[in-house]
Motif scaffolding. Structure first.
Motif, PDB file in Angstrom:
ATOM      1  N   TRP A   1       0.807  -1.221   0.000  1.00  0.00           N
ATOM      2  CA  TRP A   1       0.000   0.000   0.000  1.00  0.00           C
ATOM      3  C   TRP A   1       0.840   1.271   0.000  1.00  0.00           C
ATOM      4  O   TRP A   1       1.904   1.328   0.619  1.00  0.00           O
ATOM      5  CB  TRP A   1      -0.920   0.001   1.231  1.00  0.00           C
ATOM      6  CG  TRP A   1      -1.949  -1.071   1.165  1.00  0.00           C
ATOM      7  CD1 TRP A   1      -1.778  -2.390   1.471  1.00  0.00           C
ATOM      8  CD2 TRP A   1      -3.301  -0.939   0.708  1.00  0.00           C
ATOM      9  NE1 TRP A   1      -2.939  -3.083   1.234  1.00  0.00           N
ATOM     10  CE2 TRP A   1      -3.892  -2.223   0.775  1.00  0.00           C
ATOM     11  CE3 TRP A   1      -4.084   0.134   0.259  1.00  0.00           C
ATOM     12  CZ2 TRP A   1      -5.227  -2.441   0.405  1.00  0.00           C
ATOM     13  CZ3 TRP A   1      -5.403  -0.092  -0.109  1.00  0.00           C
ATOM     14  CH2 TRP A   1      -5.955  -1.368  -0.041  1.00  0.00           C
ATOM     15  N   LEU A   2       0.306   2.271  -0.669  1.00  0.00           N
ATOM     16  CA  LEU A   2       0.832   3.613  -0.492  1.00  0.00           C
ATOM     17  C   LEU A   2       0.621   4.018   0.963  1.00  0.00           C
ATOM     18  O   LEU A   2      -0.335   3.572   1.605  1.00  0.00           O
ATOM     19  CB  LEU A   2       0.100   4.594  -1.421  1.00  0.00           C
ATOM     20  CG  LEU A   2       0.460   4.425  -2.897  1.00  0.00           C
ATOM     21  CD1 LEU A   2      -0.576   5.110  -3.780  1.00  0.00           C
ATOM     22  CD2 LEU A   2       1.858   5.011  -3.156  1.00  0.00           C
ATOM     23  N   ASP A   3       1.477   4.868   1.461  1.00  0.00           N
ATOM     24  CA  ASP A   3       1.393   5.260   2.858  1.00  0.00           C
ATOM     25  C   ASP A   3       0.026   5.872   3.203  1.00  0.00           C
ATOM     26  O   ASP A   3      -0.589   5.515   4.208  1.00  0.00           O
ATOM     27  CB  ASP A   3       2.506   6.276   3.139  1.00  0.00           C
ATOM     28  CG  ASP A   3       2.674   6.549   4.611  1.00  0.00           C
ATOM     29  OD1 ASP A   3       2.918   5.582   5.357  1.00  0.00           O
ATOM     30  OD2 ASP A   3       2.530   7.706   5.020  1.00  0.00           O
TER      31      ASP A   3
ATOM     32  N   TYR B   1      -8.165   4.656  -5.729  1.00  0.00           N
ATOM     33  CA  TYR B   1      -6.813   4.589  -6.297  1.00  0.00           C
ATOM     34  C   TYR B   1      -5.880   3.787  -5.403  1.00  0.00           C
ATOM     35  O   TYR B   1      -5.015   3.059  -5.883  1.00  0.00           O
ATOM     36  CB  TYR B   1      -6.277   6.000  -6.499  1.00  0.00           C
ATOM     37  CG  TYR B   1      -4.868   6.036  -7.032  1.00  0.00           C
ATOM     38  CD1 TYR B   1      -4.591   5.764  -8.370  1.00  0.00           C
ATOM     39  CD2 TYR B   1      -3.796   6.339  -6.190  1.00  0.00           C
ATOM     40  CE1 TYR B   1      -3.293   5.789  -8.861  1.00  0.00           C
ATOM     41  CE2 TYR B   1      -2.487   6.368  -6.672  1.00  0.00           C
ATOM     42  CZ  TYR B   1      -2.242   6.089  -8.001  1.00  0.00           C
ATOM     43  OH  TYR B   1      -0.961   6.115  -8.482  1.00  0.00           O
TER      44      TYR B   1
ATOM     45  N   GLY C   1       8.964   5.036  -2.410  1.00  0.00           N
ATOM     46  CA  GLY C   1       7.854   4.640  -3.263  1.00  0.00           C
ATOM     47  C   GLY C   1       6.504   4.816  -2.619  1.00  0.00           C
ATOM     48  O   GLY C   1       5.530   5.182  -3.278  1.00  0.00           O
ATOM     49  N   LYS C   2       6.402   4.588  -1.332  1.00  0.00           N
ATOM     50  CA  LYS C   2       5.070   4.592  -0.740  1.00  0.00           C
ATOM     51  C   LYS C   2       4.492   5.991  -0.571  1.00  0.00           C
ATOM     52  O   LYS C   2       3.353   6.139  -0.146  1.00  0.00           O
ATOM     53  CB  LYS C   2       5.068   3.816   0.575  1.00  0.00           C
ATOM     54  CG  LYS C   2       5.715   4.483   1.737  1.00  0.00           C
ATOM     55  CD  LYS C   2       5.575   3.552   2.959  1.00  0.00           C
ATOM     56  CE  LYS C   2       6.146   4.193   4.201  1.00  0.00           C
ATOM     57  NZ  LYS C   2       6.044   3.295   5.365  1.00  0.00           N
ATOM     58  N   PHE C   3       5.261   7.009  -0.900  1.00  0.00           N
ATOM     59  CA  PHE C   3       4.737   8.381  -0.797  1.00  0.00           C
ATOM     60  C   PHE C   3       4.272   8.931  -2.145  1.00  0.00           C
ATOM     61  O   PHE C   3       3.984  10.116  -2.260  1.00  0.00           O
ATOM     62  CB  PHE C   3       5.814   9.278  -0.197  1.00  0.00           C
ATOM     63  CG  PHE C   3       6.218   8.849   1.174  1.00  0.00           C
ATOM     64  CD1 PHE C   3       5.298   8.923   2.220  1.00  0.00           C
ATOM     65  CD2 PHE C   3       7.477   8.336   1.439  1.00  0.00           C
ATOM     66  CE1 PHE C   3       5.639   8.500   3.496  1.00  0.00           C
ATOM     67  CE2 PHE C   3       7.815   7.907   2.708  1.00  0.00           C
ATOM     68  CZ  PHE C   3       6.905   7.993   3.740  1.00  0.00           C
ATOM     69  N   MET C   4       4.207   8.072  -3.160  1.00  0.00           N
ATOM     70  CA  MET C   4       3.929   8.562  -4.507  1.00  0.00           C
ATOM     71  C   MET C   4       2.451   8.776  -4.786  1.00  0.00           C
ATOM     72  O   MET C   4       1.876   8.185  -5.705  1.00  0.00           O
ATOM     73  CB  MET C   4       4.560   7.613  -5.529  1.00  0.00           C
ATOM     74  CG  MET C   4       6.091   7.701  -5.528  1.00  0.00           C
ATOM     75  SD  MET C   4       6.843   6.558  -6.682  1.00  0.00           S
ATOM     76  CE  MET C   4       8.567   7.079  -6.630  1.00  0.00           C
ATOM     77  N   VAL C   5       1.850   9.662  -4.030  1.00  0.00           N
ATOM     78  CA  VAL C   5       0.484  10.117  -4.312  1.00  0.00           C
ATOM     79  C   VAL C   5       0.272  11.422  -3.559  1.00  0.00           C
ATOM     80  O   VAL C   5       0.778  11.606  -2.451  1.00  0.00           O
ATOM     81  CB  VAL C   5      -0.551   9.039  -3.894  1.00  0.00           C
ATOM     82  CG1 VAL C   5      -0.618   8.857  -2.384  1.00  0.00           C
ATOM     83  CG2 VAL C   5      -1.938   9.381  -4.419  1.00  0.00           C
TER      84      VAL C   5
END
Lengths: 394, 394, 394, 394
Positions: A244-246, A292, D350-354
């Motif tokens: 998952w994204l953070d 998303y 990577g997990k901060f890419m939003v």
């Protein structure tokens, strides 16, 4: 926004007939509703059906009838305040989260308002086919079609959060299947042209035809299905933070999410609320109502990724699409050369260009004639009440 | 709660006739509403009219029909969940703030529910006048009368927060005058008896007749009027922190309060929304829609204080009262010897005995037969959507 | 607030010596702290030790030195803003929740400030024993003593929420035992005198000696112990909603409370954080760190009730008390005839008289000489970081 | 994340010397602080200096010493919990907003922790120059340098929100001038290579060298200055909604923003808090402490736009840059072919890419050797406590 010249196109059909055809679909959508169903706004991001019906009429009244129909008499002086959505240029407006608390005007009066506006437009079109009017008419009808899809998803949200799961329409068909043979389509690297061209209608955010260089890529020929997503769920997808994204992981934990929106596990089986009522989840139909974050986590789990909006647009001519809005890995930003129109219609798209992701395609709820390969839909990453799905790329 | 024996009283009237008379007033109150008006819940502390109509019926169904009417068939299995208010003993219930989002059952179905319950009660009463049944009937009707006043104030809140200020009833009369000669009544110090006595109905929180010693005091023979309150406002009452309780001063600043609820200054004059529409404030009518903080600040400014609930009860036999619920300087706490009834009906009053203030009297919206000198109404100090006013003491 | 005349009393001791004795205890309390421990404010209702030290000095500077010591030079012009707590009459003040973010002045500078103020008071007292000065001195010292207990509980809160549970003082003794034979004391009904009398210091909220009629009652000779409370917990006390006030039940569920503050279950045993570190809960010591909701639920479970503050005061001469602040069933409201002093010192007590409950007694953390039977302590019903316990009545 | 091979580079310098040089700068930054200044966390997005010092040490301990130094003895078993930032793979961690409430370990103990870790690294490097170790060492030092800039901006935030505006260092120089002749640089359309190449260190998000097609564009040779921004402010820039993104307009209104962070209008002149204290705003120095919304509104007002991160990277070799982080019009997303490393170090980027925007360049607070043209910094659009400015494009 550059208002393009559509008058030829509109004149090729009968503008009045076209106008009524689009407008009447809004009324069709509301046919199955009881008066009570038009009212609530359970969360700020949805709007009551009554508000949609009035707001789309307000758009025609404000941008066409008041400036162009001589002697036009506004239906009610307060409606500008009540039914403006976000156009700061057109004066004060009701605080968004209060739309569900306003019981008057009632539903009947809103239908009267629609009829009054329709009559005004008819009268205007009988005497004028000036390009400015026809272009604004086209914009108003496209706007109405956008709200038609929102009406369906907002109605679904309201009914679907009623503990009794009321049926909107027992014959509703919003869950297409993927029956073909799954596979990937390969596209060559190269310089591609992106953006709208031709004489048809498009929004300002599609303009600015420009070249984009793409490395070679592969894109799935089908959308992800419920069955594939169930595999992800059963593999512990919702509890493995590495996928998952953070912000997605925070969202999931704060909201205790374990499945797509509208899914309920009952006696060991997964059901989902549909506009035809509560149904068992069919593994062969297209996954929908994911946001998303979920799309991104699924792709991570599958060892793939989401396509960019440019890859999608380039591949679209080779794809069967339209079953479902598809999350892309592109943020919603301006194309090179993007310019806002002066005044209120310029508030349409440009001011939302931050913190939203682009969706491409269309859904089974999209109004007829309202989809095209260059269409850029956009939502915040956490929303999932639209008919949203995903397609993998690699 | 000690269920007292009211059967003699009820038998002296016709219980069925009495039942219908009370129940029908709820329907009378809703007569001026459009279907849309039954739905919204603009803030969590108010409830939609539809919910009130259903909840009061649920009370009779749950506490009387299910246990006492043999063969009674519940109207709908989900209604227990939807229309329970706060009785933990009777199972799960809808989260309070969601009452306005539930469009089904619709208004017509809720009226059907009422009729179904009424028919059940009628059938039961034709065959049974058992004390247990009659006592619960009386409790249910008192409960219904409480909700009748809430319905009126909740409807007022919803309509009064619509920017178009819709009229509920052009003939509505909820703003009595104070026309007499103002003055103070003196009472001697002494031991007084407080609490309910006699055979009539009362709530458990009025029981526990007990002695209270009071020093001598004086109490105003009239309620504070709009004119007197305007003097306080014009003297800067809302901007002098010395007059306010600390929590009151925070409340005022956070909410930017400058006047009672429903007051609007327009072109230099004060108007207020009433159930008869927007009207100019009449200085000779009784002040209403103030909360405890405002009552306390006004009394401080006037160099007086609020009476305690005991002073009020003792003085009541010498006062004309009933024009308006009166904030007292007493917190809502148990009388000596207070005991909750076992089970769900015991949840009626006792569990609210913290952080609320007692109001005495009644208002022009109180149902006929629902007021008595020992009645203890209670609300949180910040609420002001009830018909609340004040009387000074010294 | 009526400033009583204490000058005789103060002159009977040496005022300077008395002043230093009280002031020095604040410094003693901080001896075990590291500089870091003086800073944080983990929740808005607690204050950093540095702030307490400065604020109590500010009180003397503002109310005594500035008006009475000719030629007094304020230590720093910004300290009025930084260290005013809630006195609106003395100008703007720092938003309460920001106290923990202000690193300057540092700890050393705050001790300099104290010394500067102490020196000023010493100089003033060498030349003046005017009643106005001595009375304000007494008020300032009582105020300091109140903050001394708050310092201890606030320090405990900060250290006790550090995951490493640092020890404040390994020899700290704040958990007295109840070793006697439990039983109830019976008191006769009658008219009793309540409120402070005599020449000693008291706060304005204790004044207004008045008669209160009490029915006969029984009151426990001991406080509730940890062992008794464990029985309540093991009997499911925290999961039976019938025992709880409605707001208490909400509080418990929102905060997922299962035990008193500072209690931790580790490997099947209950431990609690104390100022001497993490210790196993001793069933024979007095229960503490419960709020009013918990006190009320325990009493309900035990089939008893809490005493009123009047019962407590009347019974106090027959009781051993002082081991722990005791929740009463009385809301914090004005006594008959209560009057606020004009100006800033009048903000001391009166403006908090809503939505708080009275506690009587004292705790092991109360400063010597700061307890008396008429003392009215008060806190909101949900707070439990003070040394709060309960005594049953029936 | 692909861990590249830096061993050659590191061996060309003395790794131990390099390590101490970077580590010591963190200590240098803290030299002007008092112990108190190390503690608070006034808002969740900043961290106390004490936490930064400990966290950067924890990184070396966790990822290098524990796995690679035989017989290494962890300094304290609780520090993993206390000083992990966001690495879910390395176990539970302290809730972020609580970092300012943890007083123990104290500052001295944290310096001891640093020394303990430094000693361990020294010992390891004396005996091992294995590539895995050297690569992790480089990553740890780059990580430390990132935190060094954060330390400076976080210290500024804490001191700058103290009402007394304490000076950090009277000689601090963080506000460079733009003294050249303003103008625009023209770049041709074409296919450009983007992303990191060569043997030097870079983060995983810079990898994936790829081609991007850019239309011809012009980019300013200077950053926007305070003077230019003052013109925008004086022209009503903060009150014209047409200039703002919708979320920017909401942000501005909710926070009542009228100027960049740290700006204060005093007696008609604009001052700003700097690390050298409160200073008058110099129109010739580079604008800083604006967020993306403000950058976007300014560009809109100027009739220009922000460059994309690709335009910036391509133009960078012709630009003087490094005075200030520059907001670009690019969202922070993966480059084609981006892959996360397995395990904890893969959580780095990577997990901060939003929902974040890319900033390019560097600031006067960036550690020496920590800037390069391919560096992708990223922050949420509403943040402005970093040294952020903008450069126009068209």
């Amino acid at each position: 926004m550059e208002i393009k010249n559509y008058e030829q196109e509109l004149l090729s059909v009968d503008p009045i007939e076209y106008f009524y055809k689009v407008r009447n679909r809004s009324i069709e959508i509301c046919k199955p509703l009881q008066v009570e169903d038009y009212i609530p706004q359970p969360v700020p991001f949805i709007s009551p059906a009554k508000w949609h019906l009035a707001h789309t009429s307000w758009f025609f009244e404000t941008f066409i009838l008041k400036p162009y129909l001589q002697g036009y008499c506004a239906f009610h002086e307060d409606f500008g305040f009540l039914f403006n959505s976000y156009y700061n240029n057109v004066g004060k407006r009701l605080f968004r989260a209060n739309r569900g608390n306003i019981t008057r005007p009632g539903v009947v009066e809103v239908y009267d308002y629609r009829a009054h506006v329709d009559q005004g437009i008819r009268q205007l079109l009988l005497h004028s086919t000036a390009p400015a009017v026809l272009n604004l008419l086209e914009l108003g009808l496209q706007h109405e079609q956008q709200h038609q899809e929102l009406m369906l998803t907002d109605i679904k949200y309201t009914l679907g959060h009623n503990p009794t799961f009321p049926v909107y329409d027992p014959a509703a068909q919003f869950h297409p299947r993927e029956d073909g043979k799954p596979g990937y389509l390969s596209l060559e690297e190269g310089l591609y042209e992106i953006g709208h061209q031709g004489n048809g209608f498009c929004f300002d955010n599609e303009l600015g035809k420009h070249k984009v260089y793409l490395p070679s890529f592969q894109i799935a020929n089908q959308l992800v299905t419920n069955g594939e997503y169930l595999s992800f769920m059963e593999a512990g997808g919702y509890s493995d933070f590495n996928l998952w994204l953070d912000e997605g992981w925070s969202w999931l934990n704060e909201n205790k999410v374990e499945a797509p929106l509208y899914w309920h596990k009952m006696e060991g089986k997964w059901f989902h609320y549909t506009l035809a009522g509560l149904k068992e989840v069919d593994p062969n139909t297209v996954l929908t109502h994911i946001n998303y974050y979920e799309a991104s986590a699924f792709a991570q789990w599958a060892g793939k990724r989401l396509p960019t909006e440019f890859e999608w647009e380039v591949a679209s001519k080779h794809l069967e699409w339209g079953k479902r809005w598809e999350w892309t890995n592109s943020a919603y930003l301006a194309y090179p050369g993007f310019e806002k129109a002066p005044g209120a219609v310029g508030e349409y798209n440009g001011k939302f260009m931050v913190n939203q992701m682009v969706l491409r395609g269309a859904s089974s709820a999209t109004s007829e004639g309202h989809s095209r390969a260059t269409y850029r839909n956009f939502f915040h990453a956490h929303h999932r009440w639209q008919f949203t799905g995903l397609r993998l790329a690699q």
